[in-house]
Scaffold this motif. Structure first.
Motif, PDB file in Angstrom:
ATOM      1  N   PHE A  47       0.970  -1.183  -0.068  1.00 58.34           N
ATOM      2  CA  PHE A  47      -0.001  -0.056   0.130  1.00 58.34           C
ATOM      3  C   PHE A  47       0.949   1.468  -0.050  1.00 58.34           C
ATOM      4  O   PHE A  47       0.400   2.382  -0.781  1.00 58.34           O
ATOM      5  N   HIS A  58       2.170   1.793  -3.483  1.00 55.47           N
ATOM      6  CA  HIS A  58       1.006   2.227  -4.513  1.00 55.47           C
ATOM      7  C   HIS A  58       0.844   3.541  -4.023  1.00 55.47           C
ATOM      8  O   HIS A  58       0.778   4.614  -4.861  1.00 55.47           O
ATOM      9  N   TYR A  59       0.780   4.224  -2.862  1.00 57.01           N
ATOM     10  CA  TYR A  59       0.719   5.459  -2.389  1.00 57.01           C
ATOM     11  C   TYR A  59       1.837   6.367  -2.987  1.00 57.01           C
ATOM     12  O   TYR A  59       1.459   7.409  -3.561  1.00 57.01           O
ATOM     13  N   TYR A  71      -4.888   4.616  -1.024  1.00 59.57           N
ATOM     14  CA  TYR A  71      -3.612   4.016  -0.717  1.00 59.57           C
ATOM     15  C   TYR A  71      -3.225   4.750   0.574  1.00 59.57           C
ATOM     16  O   TYR A  71      -2.619   3.882   1.245  1.00 59.57           O
ATOM     17  N   ARG A  90       3.715   5.986  -5.425  1.00 64.08           N
ATOM     18  CA  ARG A  90       3.531   5.869  -7.053  1.00 64.08           C
ATOM     19  C   ARG A  90       2.358   6.839  -7.479  1.00 64.08           C
ATOM     20  O   ARG A  90       2.568   7.565  -8.355  1.00 64.08           O
ATOM     21  N   ASN A  91       1.380   6.796  -6.846  1.00 65.05           N
ATOM     22  CA  ASN A  91       0.111   7.674  -7.150  1.00 65.05           C
ATOM     23  C   ASN A  91      -0.143   8.588  -5.855  1.00 65.05           C
ATOM     24  O   ASN A  91      -1.048   8.250  -5.311  1.00 65.05           O
TER      25      ASN A  91
END
Length: 150
Positions: free
Chosen positions: A34, A37-38, A47, A40-41
């Motif tokens: 998670f 993912h956070y 996330y 990256r985005n």
């Protein structure tokens, strides 16, 4: 009176610890996923929220693990001492440790072992380093339960 087999004592030493370590590892892995993912985005807030929730849960479980560590360590040490007593008693009586069961999971003053040769009481010396096996006859042997597989 409940007796515990050697296999029961030997297996119960670390089962719950392994389960906790697996849960901690899975939570740490989910937290890392998670968090990646956070990172990256950064615009996708879900996330971030998920990583905060999983991170908080991970910290909570780590705190419980730390709190229970001394209790588990003490119980494991006592169970290890009891398994040593069972092995030594089996050796003295000439039976396999798997055929010996003991009436306590912690070391106390009233230990008794059940073997195919009968029931024995364990008498320790004054400093607790040596013991003597004394054969006893129980009046009511119908209430004896054995936990674990022989």
């Amino acid at each position: 009176m409940t007796f515990y087999t050697y296999n029961y004592l030997h297996q119960s030493q670390g089962n719950w610890q392994y389960a906790r370590m697996i849960i901690l590892s899975v939570l740490a892995l989910i937290f890392i996923v998670f968090l990646i993912h956070y990172l990256r985005n950064r615009l996708d807030v879900k996330y971030k929220d998920l990583s905060i929730i999983v991170g908080t849960l991970l910290l909570l479980i780590l705190a419980m693990q730390y709190d229970d560590f001394s209790a588990v360590q003490s119980a494991s040490k006592q169970t290890g001492q009891i398994t040593t007593v069972v092995k030594e008693s089996a050796k003295r009586l000439g039976v396999a440790p798997q055929k010996v069961s003991i009436n306590s999971t912690s070391q106390n003053a009233n230990l008794m072992i059940k073997t195919p040769k009968g029931i024995f009481r364990i008498d320790y010396n004054s400093d607790g380093t040596q013991f003597v096996l004394e054969k006893v006859e129980l009046h009511d042997q119908h209430d004896i339960k054995v936990e674990g597989k022989a």
